[in-house]
Design a protein around this motif. Structure first.
Motif, mmCIF file in Angstrom:
data_model
loop_
_atom_site.group_PDB
_atom_site.id
_atom_site.type_symbol
_atom_site.label_atom_id
_atom_site.label_comp_id
_atom_site.label_asym_id
_atom_site.label_seq_id
_atom_site.Cartn_x
_atom_site.Cartn_y
_atom_site.Cartn_z
ATOM 1 N N ILE A 168 0.839 -1.204 0.000
ATOM 2 C CA ILE A 168 0.000 0.000 0.000
ATOM 3 C C ILE A 168 0.876 1.257 0.000
ATOM 4 O O ILE A 168 1.776 1.395 0.833
ATOM 5 C CB ILE A 168 -0.926 0.031 1.244
ATOM 6 N N VAL A 169 0.583 2.157 -0.936
ATOM 7 C CA VAL A 169 1.262 3.459 -0.958
ATOM 8 C C VAL A 169 0.249 4.528 -0.571
ATOM 9 O O VAL A 169 -0.870 4.546 -1.081
ATOM 10 C CB VAL A 169 1.833 3.766 -2.370
ATOM 11 N N THR A 170 0.617 5.409 0.355
ATOM 12 C CA THR A 170 -0.265 6.526 0.709
ATOM 13 C C THR A 170 0.291 7.773 0.012
ATOM 14 O O THR A 170 1.303 8.333 0.431
ATOM 15 C CB THR A 170 -0.323 6.710 2.246
ATOM 16 N N LEU A 171 -0.390 8.159 -1.040
ATOM 17 C CA LEU A 171 0.131 9.193 -1.953
ATOM 18 C C LEU A 171 -0.178 10.615 -1.475
ATOM 19 O O LEU A 171 -1.296 10.892 -1.047
ATOM 20 C CB LEU A 171 -0.506 8.958 -3.328
ATOM 21 N N ASN A 172 0.828 11.485 -1.578
ATOM 22 C CA ASN A 172 0.579 12.912 -1.292
ATOM 23 C C ASN A 172 1.206 13.752 -2.413
ATOM 24 O O ASN A 172 1.959 13.233 -3.243
ATOM 25 C CB ASN A 172 1.089 13.292 0.112
ATOM 26 N N PRO A 173 0.878 15.053 -2.471
ATOM 27 C CA PRO A 173 1.370 15.893 -3.568
ATOM 28 C C PRO A 173 2.893 15.883 -3.702
ATOM 29 O O PRO A 173 3.426 15.855 -4.815
ATOM 30 C CB PRO A 173 0.860 17.287 -3.188
ATOM 31 N N GLU A 174 3.593 15.891 -2.577
ATOM 32 C CA GLU A 174 5.059 15.905 -2.615
ATOM 33 C C GLU A 174 5.591 14.680 -3.367
ATOM 34 O O GLU A 174 6.563 14.775 -4.128
ATOM 35 C CB GLU A 174 5.536 15.885 -1.166
ATOM 36 N N MET A 175 4.948 13.551 -3.153
ATOM 37 C CA MET A 175 5.392 12.325 -3.830
ATOM 38 C C MET A 175 5.160 12.421 -5.335
ATOM 39 O O MET A 175 5.979 11.955 -6.127
ATOM 40 C CB MET A 175 4.657 11.109 -3.254
ATOM 41 N N ILE A 176 4.040 13.038 -5.722
ATOM 42 C CA ILE A 176 3.769 13.183 -7.163
ATOM 43 C C ILE A 176 4.853 14.041 -7.810
ATOM 44 O O ILE A 176 5.368 13.729 -8.880
ATOM 45 C CB ILE A 176 2.356 13.783 -7.397
ATOM 46 N N VAL A 177 5.241 15.112 -7.128
ATOM 47 C CA VAL A 177 6.294 15.987 -7.659
ATOM 48 C C VAL A 177 7.635 15.236 -7.700
ATOM 49 O O VAL A 177 8.339 15.249 -8.707
ATOM 50 C CB VAL A 177 6.405 17.287 -6.803
ATOM 51 N N ASN A 178 7.950 14.532 -6.609
ATOM 52 C CA ASN A 178 9.231 13.813 -6.555
ATOM 53 C C ASN A 178 9.328 12.680 -7.573
ATOM 54 O O ASN A 178 10.412 12.389 -8.080
ATOM 55 C CB ASN A 178 9.460 13.237 -5.152
ATOM 56 N N ALA A 179 8.203 12.048 -7.848
ATOM 57 C CA ALA A 179 8.214 10.886 -8.746
ATOM 58 C C ALA A 179 8.609 11.257 -10.177
ATOM 59 O O ALA A 179 9.052 10.401 -10.945
ATOM 60 C CB ALA A 179 6.851 10.196 -8.725
ATOM 61 N N ILE A 180 8.476 12.548 -10.523
ATOM 62 C CA ILE A 180 8.856 12.965 -11.886
ATOM 63 C C ILE A 180 10.347 12.693 -12.112
ATOM 64 O O ILE A 180 10.745 12.202 -13.156
ATOM 65 C CB ILE A 180 8.570 14.474 -12.104
ATOM 66 N N LYS A 181 11.142 12.976 -11.075
ATOM 67 C CA LYS A 181 12.593 12.814 -11.236
ATOM 68 C C LYS A 181 13.121 11.538 -10.606
ATOM 69 O O LYS A 181 14.223 11.103 -10.903
ATOM 70 C CB LYS A 181 13.310 14.012 -10.614
ATOM 71 N N ASN A 182 12.366 10.962 -9.686
ATOM 72 C CA ASN A 182 12.866 9.793 -8.955
ATOM 73 C C ASN A 182 12.256 8.512 -9.538
ATOM 74 O O ASN A 182 11.125 8.139 -9.200
ATOM 75 C CB ASN A 182 12.514 9.961 -7.469
ATOM 76 N N ILE A 183 13.017 7.860 -10.402
ATOM 77 C CA ILE A 183 12.447 6.692 -11.084
ATOM 78 C C ILE A 183 12.214 5.514 -10.134
ATOM 79 O O ILE A 183 11.343 4.695 -10.357
ATOM 80 C CB ILE A 183 13.265 6.234 -12.319
ATOM 81 N N GLU A 184 12.985 5.464 -9.054
ATOM 82 C CA GLU A 184 12.771 4.385 -8.078
ATOM 83 C C GLU A 184 11.438 4.570 -7.345
ATOM 84 O O GLU A 184 10.726 3.610 -7.085
ATOM 85 C CB GLU A 184 13.907 4.359 -7.057
#
Ligand code: UDP
Length: 249
Positions: free
Chosen positions: A34-50
């Motif tokens: 389970i992942v609990t998603l927040n806005p910061e994660m959406i922004v970080n995921a653009i550059k963080n492929i892991e």
């Protein structure tokens, strides 16, 4: 139900539904990430492929942040889908309640050693049958990650709470999940600090008015910088997506 927001997958279950799915995975053992998603994660995921891979490989991605619910509603105005916030800490508490009721074993990995010790004590007091089989703090150094994963796997816990903060916790879960084919795994961020009594959750008024993120941003200075860095980018992403769908505000 699987939907998407700003090109990220999102499941629109409410807290009770997600907790029930975890309960189901306890009764009929299978892996549930389970992942609990927040806005910061959406922004970080653009550059963080892991981080992006960890999100993609999860079974359930739930909207922890108010910003996620707001973005979803803003970008899907015509849809009748009901979407509400699933606060990570409340979800983890409900799952812990089920683990205790069903006498399932629990491992916790992450947070400062003292917080962890206090949290384990408090949780065991709160949930009478809670069986915490392993508790490992999150400051042993990344070079020990693999060893720690093996140590936890040896206990074969039904539930693994990973409290390393994002993106470390999601990346750790994704990297080592092959060792836990029958466990429920969830990243719980700073929840251990709250269970330890070291950090207070936002007062009810802030929670009821969707302002828990604001309270945390103001009361924890290290979070202020983090939020100030990601919030404008997140707003820009929503604005851009909105102009592409031509729905208008
Ligand atoms: N943490 C950890 N190891 C690290 C970095 C952080 O165990 O290398 C812990 C930290 O002590 C805290 C949690 O991870 O308990 C992250 O808390 P934070 O409030 O930043 O996470 P959030 O709730 O925002 O996801």
């Amino acid at each position: 139900m699987r939907k998407s927001v700003l090109n990220q997958p999102i499941d629109t279950f409410n807290l009770d539904e997600v907790a029930a799915l975890a309960r189901g995975a306890f009764l009929n053992p299978k892996q549930l990430k389970i992942v609990t998603l927040n806005p910061e994660m959406i922004v970080n995921a653009i550059k963080n492929i892991e981080l992006q891979a960890a999100i993609n490989n999860s079974n359930l991605i739930v909207p922890d942040g108010t910003g996620i619910v707001w973005a979803y509603k803003t970008l899907n105005k015509k849809e009748q889908i009901k979407i509400e916030r699933v606060p990570g800490i409340e979800l983890a508490e409900k799952i812990l309640e089920y683990a205790s009721e069903l006498k399932k074993s629990v491992a916790i990995f992450g947070s400062h050693p003292l917080s962890l010790e206090r949290a384990v004590f408090n949780l065991q007091n709160k949930y009478s049958n809670l069986n915490i089989v392993k508790a490992i703090d999150g400051y042993k150094g990344v070079e020990r990650d693999s060893e720690i994963a093996d140590e936890i796997a040896n206990e074969n816990p039904h539930l693994i709470l990973v409290a390393l903060g994002s993106p470390k916790q999601e990346v750790w879960i994704n990297k080592y999940s092959h060792l836990f084919p029958k466990s429920v795994l969830i990243g719980v961020g700073g929840s251990v600090d709250v269970w330890a009594g070291k950090v207070q959750r936002a007062p009810k008024w802030f929670r009821d008015n969707h302002l828990e993120w604001f309270y945390r941003a103001v009361s924890q200075p290290k979070r202020t910088t983090r939020i100030l860095k990601s919030l404008p980018k997140f707003m820009w992403m929503v604005f851009k997506a909105l102009s592409q769908t031509k729905q208008g505000f």
